[in-house]
Motif scaffolding. Sequence first.
Motif, mmCIF file in Angstrom:
data_model
loop_
_atom_site.group_PDB
_atom_site.id
_atom_site.type_symbol
_atom_site.label_atom_id
_atom_site.label_comp_id
_atom_site.label_asym_id
_atom_site.label_seq_id
_atom_site.Cartn_x
_atom_site.Cartn_y
_atom_site.Cartn_z
ATOM 1 N N SER A 40 -42.387 -51.398 -70.052
ATOM 2 C CA SER A 40 -41.433 -50.297 -70.145
ATOM 3 C C SER A 40 -41.901 -49.324 -71.215
ATOM 4 C CB SER A 40 -40.036 -50.831 -70.484
ATOM 5 O OG SER A 40 -39.136 -49.776 -70.739
ATOM 6 N N ALA A 44 -36.698 -50.073 -72.740
ATOM 7 C CA ALA A 44 -35.390 -50.464 -72.204
ATOM 8 C C ALA A 44 -35.445 -51.768 -71.420
ATOM 9 C CB ALA A 44 -34.841 -49.356 -71.315
ATOM 10 N N ALA A 45 -36.618 -52.125 -70.917
ATOM 11 C CA ALA A 45 -36.792 -53.401 -70.217
ATOM 12 C C ALA A 45 -37.774 -54.257 -71.016
ATOM 13 C CB ALA A 45 -37.310 -53.170 -68.806
ATOM 14 N N PHE A 85 -32.783 -56.639 -69.541
ATOM 15 C CA PHE A 85 -32.357 -55.310 -69.955
ATOM 16 C C PHE A 85 -30.862 -55.353 -70.266
ATOM 17 C CE2 PHE A 85 -31.830 -55.620 -65.419
ATOM 18 C CZ PHE A 85 -30.633 -54.970 -65.138
ATOM 19 N N ASN A 87 -26.987 -54.145 -69.931
ATOM 20 C CA ASN A 87 -25.975 -53.510 -69.108
ATOM 21 C C ASN A 87 -24.661 -53.553 -69.898
ATOM 22 O OD1 ASN A 87 -24.901 -52.158 -66.968
ATOM 23 N ND2 ASN A 87 -25.367 -53.725 -65.444
ATOM 24 N N TYR A 210 -29.913 -45.904 -63.685
ATOM 25 C CA TYR A 210 -31.005 -45.272 -64.407
ATOM 26 C C TYR A 210 -30.541 -44.654 -65.722
ATOM 27 C CZ TYR A 210 -34.863 -41.965 -65.228
ATOM 28 O OH TYR A 210 -35.892 -41.251 -65.773
ATOM 29 N N ARG A 223 -26.845 -44.844 -71.043
ATOM 30 C CA ARG A 223 -27.929 -45.657 -71.603
ATOM 31 C C ARG A 223 -28.726 -44.854 -72.630
ATOM 32 N NH1 ARG A 223 -29.114 -50.213 -68.591
ATOM 33 N NH2 ARG A 223 -28.238 -50.297 -66.494
ATOM 34 N N LEU A 227 -33.213 -46.582 -68.553
ATOM 35 C CA LEU A 227 -33.905 -47.755 -68.033
ATOM 36 C C LEU A 227 -35.230 -47.363 -67.391
ATOM 37 C CD1 LEU A 227 -33.732 -50.784 -67.686
ATOM 38 C CD2 LEU A 227 -32.512 -50.420 -65.543
#
Length: 242
Positions: A40, A44-45, A85, A87, A210, A223, A227
């Motif tokens: 990433s 974010a990941a 990630f 959420n 996203y 976010r 992402l």
Amino acid sequence: MKKNLLIIGLLLAMSLGVSAQNTGFAFGLKLGPGFDWTGSTTGAAKSEGVRTGFGVGLVAEYYFAENYAIVTGVNVNMNRGHYSFQNAHLDSVAGVSPFSVDRYYKSTVYEIPLMLKMVTNELGNLPLRVYAQVGAGFGYAQKVKVKDSYEDFNGDTYIASNKEYSNFRTSLKIGAGAQYALDESTRVFLGVYFSHDFINNINSIAPNHYKFYFDGDEKVGERDPKLNVLQNRVGIEAGVLF
């Protein structure tokens, strides 16, 4: 199955069309394992390790000079990944509550590579030549399957391609190996390669996955950072050219 065969046929026709305009080209087959992990650029990941995939392909080579060739064909790559990630969901007391999602990822990508291959002269008295190649891959992921684990729930498996993931893939590809001539028209080869996606795999036109956190259909926050998921692979390939 019919859709898969149609996609392979169309990609093969395109790749052969490029090579068939010239003379002195060769065709072949290849296969081998791949070792995949998720990256990433935004952070974010988070990669959760390496998973093993597999790839098969049809190869078309055109030598425009003694030691230089254009390589294309059709690759069918079974990609795997494991990443996590953030959420969030909306709590009536605490408000927006973030949580971590642990995701296993798999997809089949149909790809046309376009690469420059550079080959040494024969080594000593053996019909053995070493090569390096660099270029790009242009692919289509028909579907993406994921399995999520988070908090008190485990094992949510679904097809996510049309909502969360882009169908199109573009990657940098580099590789090296050796090829051995069995006779004047047949060569076997063994090589390694590295593939890195150029473009975010997350679908930028699906804002719920996203740019924002969603709890069901309700937007609960934005976010930061957005992402971003990129697949990487180190693979081994063995094949034959005629």
